[in-house]
Motif scaffolding. Structure first.
Motif: not given
Length: 490
Positions: A212-221, A409-428
């Motif tokens: 498992s990549y770990g839990p997604r960030t829990e929305y706590t705003y 810790q997932t509450q600031w950055f989770d695995s999905a956001l890390a994957g999306l971050l990498v996609c942005e780095l590919i684009d540039i």
């Protein structure tokens, strides 16, 4: 938005990507082809041609897995000589088919894969424009997908299996069949007894990327107090027009002109009030009176206008406050038009406040895809202002290091956001950040179902032929509304 270069006769010269998006469907459909044995082997090629009036042929090819994965790869070729095209076609075991057949095979395979969470290869975002739009105008043909009525995953390697098996297990549990055709590992598979073969095939479960990549960030705003009354200083028609259902998809140019004839500070102030008021009314759930009205478009249209009249202080604050809302809020107010309505505005207001955007990325407990829009907006800086590339890279270097530190810790950055971050780095094409990207992957918490594994990421970043198709967003407010009309009005 940079103006396109024009010749003396004012003909527009489009990039290949823009040509496909804007012109491909206006070309007549020519012959179509498919692999002869796709129903037996589960994977094959489809080719659709588009005919130019001068005899040239443009075409797109699609590698389609009808057992499980849908569109695995695709590419396009523009303005080929007819002789060269047919000479190429004759070299492959293809059979001619009707366009309706090809369309139903491709989109049927895509839908079949999406039912278990697998999206088509990212190249399909562009090559889909070589196909007709998937509407009821295309006669439906029922084909059988899967193998013996079930999903059957065929992987070329353990790496590919690592990417798809976690997604399939999430949707199907343990009731799935798969095989890994890695010649280096399984060249003697025919000589193995069943127990040994299954042991080798299932050793993938011991791979750290399979866990498992770990839990997604829990929305706590925690929401602040938003305005409970709407007290505007603009003319009465201003809010009435923005709230009129006839304008929910886009604002007509004459209305935009009328709004922009007002003092910009007046428009800005009232737009900010409108957005904050509607945030307050819908941030903790969509009330029944809103649901009864359905999509009004008022917040989306206000955001687009704010990109034209807003400032880098209060307007940027309001724009980011939208991003602090939950997914239900975003779905109601923006639907599928989220990126087109939001990202250009955040780019325009935040392009010189990178420190401010960094603080937002580091906030705790926000929705993953909301934060992703900040990343996409910063990517636009590199695309619109190449001279600021080093500044953008340094910003991304800090974000990547922050993600590497905070992922467990997932509450600031989770695995999905890390994957999306990498996609942005590919684009540039962020080759300079490969050491940071490698450390990010070393956490074993990057969701490779989103971006692929490190080996593929490194290839994509170094070799521009494998890069994504990042689009330079539209910035002119009138063109943005015109684009919304083209995209969403039916």
């Amino acid at each position: 938005m940079p103006k396109k270069k024009k010749s003396q006769n004012n003909q527009q010269f489009l990039s290949p990507e823009q040509y496909i998006k804007q012109r491909a469907r206006s070309l007549s459909i020519g012959k179509c082809y498919m692999s002869k044995d796709i129903q037996d082997c589960g994977e094959g090629e489809f080719i659709v041609t588009r005919m130019h009036t001068n005899g040239k042929i443009s075409f797109a090819t699609y590698l389609v897995d009808i057992y499980c994965l849908g569109v695995k790869d695709s590419c396009y070729h523009l303005r080929n000589d007819a002789d060269d095209f047919y000479q190429m076609i004759n070299k492959f075991p293809l059979t001619e088919c009707g366009y309706d057949e090809l369309h139903n095979w491709i989109y049927g395979a895509v839908a079949f894969a999406q039912e278990v969470g697998i999206e088509p290869d990212r190249s399909f975002k562009l090559t889909q424009y070589m196909l007709e739009e998937d509407t009821d105008d295309i006669p439906l043909i029922e084909y059988e997908f899967g193998k013996d009525g079930k999903y059957f995953l065929v992987c070329d390697s353990v790496t590919e299996a690592n990417r798809y098996l976690p997604i399939l297990k999430e949707h199907l549990g343990d009731d799935l069949d798969y095989i890994i055709e890695d010649e280096n590992d399984l060249d003697d598979i025919d000589d193995l007894d069943e127990e040994t073969m299954m042991e080798r095939l299932t050793n993938i479960k011991d791979n750290p990327m399979f866990k498992s990549y770990g839990p997604r960030t829990e929305y706590t705003y925690q929401h602040p107090d938003y305005p409970t009354e709407l007290q505007l200083t603009a003319p009465d028609w201003f809010y009435k027009e923005l709230n009129d259902p006839i304008n929910k998809i886009y604002l007509k140019e004459d209305l935009v002109n009328r709004i922009l004839q007002l003092p910009y500070d007046l428009v800005r102030e009232n737009l900010e009030k409108i957005i904050l008021y509607h945030i307050g009314k819908t941030c903790k759930g969509i009330p029944k009176d809103y649901e009864d009205k359905g999509f009004t478009g008022i917040v989306a249209n206000a955001v687009i206008l704010l990109g034209e009249v807003g400032n880098t202080d209060s307007s940027l604050d309001v724009t980011l406050e939208l991003l602090r809302q939950n997914d239900d809020f975003m779905e109601y107010h923006f639907g599928d038009a989220w990126v087109e309505a939001y990202v250009p505005t955040l780019y325009l207001l935040g392009q010189n406040r990178l420190d401010y955007l960094m603080d937002f990325v580091k906030e705790e407990g926000l929705e993953t895809y909301s934060k992703c829009n900040v990343l996409t907006s910063v990517t636009q800086i590199a695309l619109h202002q190449p001279e600021r590339r080093d500044e953008v890279l340094e910003w991304y270097r800090k974000v990547t290091r922050f993600a590497t530190k905070m992922l467990p810790q997932t509450q600031w950055f989770d695995s999905a956001l890390a994957g999306l971050l990498v996609c942005e780095l590919i684009d540039i094409q962020a080759q300079e950040l490969l050491p940071e990207i490698k450390k990010l992957f070393d956490t074993e918490l990057v969701d490779i179902s989103i971006c692929g594994d490190y080996a593929h990421i490194r290839r994509d970043i170094i070799d521009p032929r494998h890069a994504g198709h990042a689009e330079v967003c539209i910035l002119d407010v009138r063109e943005r509304f015109a684009d919304m009309k083209r995209r969403w009005e039916h």
